[in-house]
Design an enzyme around this catalytic site. Structure first.
Site, mmCIF file in Angstrom:
data_model
loop_
_atom_site.group_PDB
_atom_site.id
_atom_site.type_symbol
_atom_site.label_atom_id
_atom_site.label_comp_id
_atom_site.label_asym_id
_atom_site.label_seq_id
_atom_site.Cartn_x
_atom_site.Cartn_y
_atom_site.Cartn_z
ATOM 1 N N ASP A 196 34.420 53.156 31.760
ATOM 2 C CA ASP A 196 35.864 52.955 31.568
ATOM 3 C C ASP A 196 36.629 54.273 31.746
ATOM 4 O O ASP A 196 36.448 55.216 30.977
ATOM 5 C CB ASP A 196 36.046 52.389 30.150
ATOM 6 C CG ASP A 196 37.430 51.861 29.897
ATOM 7 O OD1 ASP A 196 38.319 52.074 30.736
ATOM 8 O OD2 ASP A 196 37.620 51.237 28.843
ATOM 9 N N GLY A 199 42.070 48.597 38.243
ATOM 10 C CA GLY A 199 42.529 48.241 39.590
ATOM 11 C C GLY A 199 43.166 49.387 40.362
ATOM 12 O O GLY A 199 43.659 49.180 41.480
ATOM 13 N N ASP A 215 44.198 45.220 30.475
ATOM 14 C CA ASP A 215 43.462 44.404 29.491
ATOM 15 C C ASP A 215 44.099 43.030 29.294
ATOM 16 O O ASP A 215 45.316 42.905 29.196
ATOM 17 C CB ASP A 215 43.433 45.120 28.133
ATOM 18 C CG ASP A 215 42.543 46.350 28.170
ATOM 19 O OD1 ASP A 215 42.169 46.778 29.275
ATOM 20 O OD2 ASP A 215 42.227 46.865 27.089
HETATM 21 C C1 GLA Z 1 39.943 49.713 27.628
HETATM 22 C C2 GLA Z 1 39.240 48.616 28.404
HETATM 23 C C3 GLA Z 1 38.841 47.496 27.448
HETATM 24 C C4 GLA Z 1 37.936 48.050 26.360
HETATM 25 C C5 GLA Z 1 38.635 49.214 25.643
HETATM 26 C C6 GLA Z 1 37.697 49.943 24.693
HETATM 27 O O1 GLA Z 1 41.146 49.289 27.100
HETATM 28 O O2 GLA Z 1 40.056 48.126 29.423
HETATM 29 O O3 GLA Z 1 38.177 46.466 28.144
HETATM 30 O O4 GLA Z 1 36.733 48.468 26.917
HETATM 31 O O5 GLA Z 1 39.119 50.174 26.570
HETATM 32 O O6 GLA Z 1 38.291 51.019 24.052
#
Ligand code: GLA
Length: 653
Positions: A391, A433, A454
């Site tokens: 991430d 993205g 998200d």
């Molecule tokens: C981001 C990601 C989520 C999750 C959080 C965890 O927001 O997009 O899917 O993994 O971090 O902190």
């Protein structure tokens, strides 16, 4: 005397009827606020959604309700109310700018709308006449973007009325309804093709459903792999590069069935979209070892594993604050023994996933992999990890800019490190993205990549994401999947407290149907120990899952979008077409409130030409698992509001 008597009767009558002409005021916070929906967190009386004093543009307010978009509240006022009054605004506690729109609705009409309100705007006054209105709704929408940071306050919200005091009416749109019939016959489910790398550890639980007891026999496995009937899993070392077909037979008192499944060791991993669970949408940062173990147990005991669900993925929140002095990444006290947790998950025939970031810290502020990439890949491999979600988050401070080479760099680096450990590790890119990741996610070695921000459990969020996926469609292939984020059906909450998904039953059918058509990775986001029959039905319909797991690996495209009806089609390996007909309705949230029991079905007619097919069509309903019939020319579907019909259509030869 006569006159006095008449006057007394009049006064008593007015008092008794309560319509003495005097106005009564009821504050909304005196009503049963349990029925107020909040798109995130908990509503509070006299406090913001985060529990702080109500504060808008620097001004603090004593009385009001703190909520969060999308928020809905339906009040029965029975035609006796005069007005709704109050102030509205975004609470100062929002850590980043958000936008919302407040609305007062009456009997399906918009009576007042605030216009877009931003963080920092002074509280806006509301005064709305409610004369003649039977049901009134208070609505906070996301203001056209998403619901992130939309902490919304209703200040001094009150209803002035004369006769009947307002009461709260439930918002539930429709009772959950199960479309899929129970199937007691044996059925071998899941993908017909499994990707693995030569000579690596291999684990695969054979998904078989049907009435117990079930006898499952596996034959023709390549050397190095064995089948353990107890947990129905195949394990051992994957064979040399090639394609190996084996046979599964399943038998119970209702009959017997067999299926050929291929193991390919010549074409990488995730040859169909990963199916599993991820801790984030339910537990957020409150995830711990027991919750993960419980998820794995539930995946087996609920029967999900018998329908092909495989991965148990820990998201953010597992990492210790410090590395060892040699730089080795450790789990925190919530995960006392990562290796035995993984062993346990493997003993069930399931696979285990983990999470990190290429930056110094994860999104949740935990230790991440920057400058420790090889060491972390080795740690995960030692633990037996099968899947890594990587991430972006704090890598934003490291990247020089948002150019393509900078966007690709951290993923290329981790891929290189994962290639140095002798384990099949599915690589999931998460960077929302940026730089049209779908165009190059495969090239940097990703098996899947998030295409969006998200998701949350609101119609705007789910539909906003799902119906915008056409652009990435042609980039999906076996081993390379677009990921529109995890599922928001069942009990979710981003931890520790959970609530039933705010999506209506029809919206949940839409969500699963659309994600199946999009060949999306399906990662369950709910607490699997608390699934009701409706949620289980959504996740165990094998004909729907088959559309998602089709080995051709095509992603659906939108073929038409007219008057709120969208049609999406996905070509399948047997020459048939999966077709989703979706009824999006209008997008202002008004219809998501149940005003009456009015019918909400939309008639849609479809012909072979609409689907670029010719001749007679055979149509099968995937959710109901029943044949609709054969049609020359066109046929009709009835699509519920915010719902879907999902068909498998084949030309009749
Ligand atoms: C981001 C990601 C989520 C999750 C959080 C965890 O927001 O997009 O899917 O993994 O971090 O902190």
């Amino acid at each position: 005397m006569k006159i006095k008597m008449g006057f007394a009767i009049l006064v008593a009558g007015l008092l008794l009827s309560g319509c003495s002409g005097s106005k009564n005021v009821i504050y909304v916070d005196q009503l049963d606020l349990k029925q107020m929906e909040s798109g995130w967190g908990q509503n509070h009386i006299g406090k913001s959604v985060d529990g702080n004093p109500l504060k808008i543009a620097g001004k603090t307010f004593e009385r009001g309700i703190g909520t969060h978009a999308v928020s809905k509240f339906l009040v029965k006022i029975g035609g006796s109310a005069e007005s709704f009054d109050g102030l509205v605004g975004i609470d100062d506690e929002s850590s980043k700018p958000g936008t919302v729109e407040f609305m007062i609705l009456g009997d399906r009409k918009v009576l007042w709308r605030s216009g877009i309100i931003k963080k920092g705007d002074i509280a806006k006054e509301v005064h709305v006449s409610l004369k003649g209105v039977d049901k009134m709704a208070m609505l906070v929408t996301d203001g056209g973007d998403d619901i992130n940071y939309d902490h919304a306050d209703w200040i001094n919200a009150r209803i002035t009325y004369r006769d009947i005091a307002p009461t709260v009416t439930s918002l539930v749109q429709k009772e959950p309804y199960v479309l899929t019939p129970q199937n007691s016959k044996p059925r071998i489910n899941g993908a017909s093709i499994i990707g693995a790398k030569p000579h690596h550890d291999f684990i695969f639980r054979v998904p078989v459903s049907g009435k117990a007891p079930l006898k499952v026999v596996v034959s023709g496995l390549p050397t190095g792999l064995v089948f353990d009937a107890k947990n129905r899993s195949i394990s051992g070392k994957a064979p040399a590069s090639g394609v190996y077909e084996f046979t599964v037979n399943a038998e119970n008192s209702e009959g017997s069935v067999s299926k050929k499944i291929a193991i390919r060791t010549d074409n990488g991993l995730s040859l169909t979209p990963p199916l599993g669970w991820n801790s984030w949408n339910c537990w957020g940062l409150s995830v711990d070892q027991n919750k993960v173990k419980a998820a794995a147990d539930a995946m087996v005991s609920s029967g999900l594993a018998d329908h092909g669900w495989t991965y148990i993925n820990i998201d953010d929140g597992w990492e210790a604050a410090e590395r060892t002095k040699d730089g080795v990444l450790l789990a925190n006290e919530k995960f006392p023994d990562m290796k035995s947790l993984t062993d346990y998950i493997h003993s069930l025939g399931l696979r285990m996933g983990i999470y990190s970031s290429p930056g110094p810290k994860t999104c949740g502020g935990f230790q991440a992999s920057y400058q420790n990439e090889l060491s972390d890949a080795r740690t995960w491999s030692k633990w037996g990890i099968d899947y890594v979600k990587y991430d972006w988050c704090s890598y934003g401070q490291i990247a020089k800019d948002q150019s393509l080479p900078e966007l690709k760099k951290p993923y290329q680096l981790m891929r290189k490190m994962l290639n140095q450990v002798d384990r099949d590790i599915v690589f999931s890119l998460c960077q929302y993205g940026m730089g049209n990741v779908w165009e190059w996610g495969g090239e940097v070695g990703g098996n899947l990549w998030r295409t969006t921000g998200d998701i949350t459990d609101s119609w705007n969020s789910m539909a906003g994401i799902g119906f915008a996926q056409s652009k990435s469609s042609s980039f999906a292939h076996p081993g390379n999947w677009n990921d529109p984020d995890m599922l928001v059906v069942g009990k979710v909450g981003w931890g520790p407290s959970l609530h039933p998904s705010h999506l209506t039953p029809d919206e949940q059918y839409t969500h699963i149907s659309l994600w199946a058509l999009l060949a999306s990775p399906l990662l369950i986001g709910c607490d699997m120990t608390q699934m009701d029959p409706f949620t289980l039905n959504l996740l165990t319909n094998d004909e729907v899952l088959e559309i998602n797991q089709d080995p051709l690996g095509k992603q659906a495209k939108q073929i038409s979008n007219k008057d709120g009806i969208q049609i999406w089609t996905k070509p399948l390996s047997d020459g048939s077409l999966a077709v989703g007909i979706f009824n999006l309705g209008s997008d202002n949230g008004i219809e998501t409130i149940r005003w009456d029991d009015q019918p909400n079905l939309q008639k849609v007619s479809l012909s072979a030409t609409d689907l670029a097919l010719t001749g007679k069509l055979k149509v099968r309903d995937a959710w109901r698992q029943s044949d609709i019939g054969e049609f020359d020319g066109s046929f009709e579907a009835q699509v519920p509001f915010h719902g879907v019909v999902l068909y498998r259509i084949s030309p009749v030869k």
